[in-house]
Design an enzyme around this catalytic site. Sequence first.
Site, short mmCIF file in Angstrom:
data_model
loop_
_atom_site.label_atom_id
_atom_site.label_comp_id
_atom_site.label_asym_id
_atom_site.label_seq_id
_atom_site.Cartn_x
_atom_site.Cartn_y
_atom_site.Cartn_z
N PRO A 1 0.88 -1.25 0.03
CA PRO A 1 -0.07 0.03 -0.05
C PRO A 1 0.85 1.48 -0.03
O PRO A 1 1.82 1.33 0.73
CB PRO A 1 -0.61 -0.16 1.26
CG PRO A 1 -0.36 -1.43 1.91
CD PRO A 1 0.64 -2.03 1.17
N GLU A 2 0.50 2.24 -0.87
CA GLU A 2 1.14 3.51 -0.84
C GLU A 2 0.15 4.53 -0.47
O GLU A 2 -0.93 4.24 -0.29
CB GLU A 2 1.94 3.83 -2.40
CG GLU A 2 2.85 2.64 -2.71
CD GLU A 2 3.28 2.74 -4.11
OE1 GLU A 2 3.36 3.95 -4.51
OE2 GLU A 2 3.67 1.74 -4.78
#
Length: 282
Positions: free
Chosen positions: A2-3
């Site tokens: 996840p960014e």
Amino acid sequence: MPELPEVETIKQDLQKIITGKKIIKVCVHNPKVIREPALKAFKKSLEDVTIKRILRRAKLLIFELSNSLFLTVHLKMTGQLVLRQKLSTNPELVEGLVYPGGAKNSRVAFHLAGGDILDFNDQRLFGELRVVGDWKKLKFVQSLGPEPFDLTYFDFRNMLSKKKTKIKPLLMDQGFISGIGNLYAAEILFGAKINPERSAQGLTEAEKARLYKEMQGVLTSAIKHGGSSVDDYVRLSGKRGDYARFHQVYGRINEPCFVCKTLIQRIAQGGRGTYFCPQCQR
DNA sequence: AATGGGACCTGCGCGC
DNA sequence: TGCGCGCAGGTCCCAT
């Protein structure tokens, strides 16, 4: 993996559904993910406490609690926050649940008043949960560079001109700008038509301007579509994010560029895979 | 200052 | 069919 867009999506989902809910019990299935305080104190500081607000800083989620403490959650690579809802609670959301029955790789389960359960799942156990008095004092938070959306073009441009580093690793450097990881760095550089091996300070003014515009544009669009589900990432409901169908280069090795048909290449940069179009990105 | 590597972990896909 | 291996990448830490 996840960014920023994935974490922001989860933040908005949580904000909508979890705000105002009370945690009645915390079940720790694997204490490895609890970084501070010790297990007993961790549980004690969360039980019978209401979640007031959800914040995000870079890839870090922050739960503001009614006892004036904060729960911070870093998903690292395979972390998930997924809500297991009681079927009667919210019928319209049940449809998207991946596991109405049980949670896969649940490491911590937050039981909420009313019967819903918020699971922290994490296959690889890299994720980090903390309860702290002031999240802004965390060493990790102190080391972060500005959020992409808080950065003016003037500042961005000047920051780049001080760096000799290759632009791709620089975009991923959390101390330089925070929130961008491997996937979005690649997509942003494609959009800006910049080769990932270029040095930051060697970029022309026009290239820096394109880079800034793409950084804002790609991240905004990814948030709008709920992030990219390429590996483990799912939203709070268990549904997948929708942005992967817009990917131009990430994961597309030896597939034709959508713009020029040249085959997408993959090179290693700082131990990580970088995807790019050698024709479009100069 | 910049760069490279290893560590933390587990599941997957690959070659044999 | 099964086994060992490399790979995935966010962050920290150490070495050069």
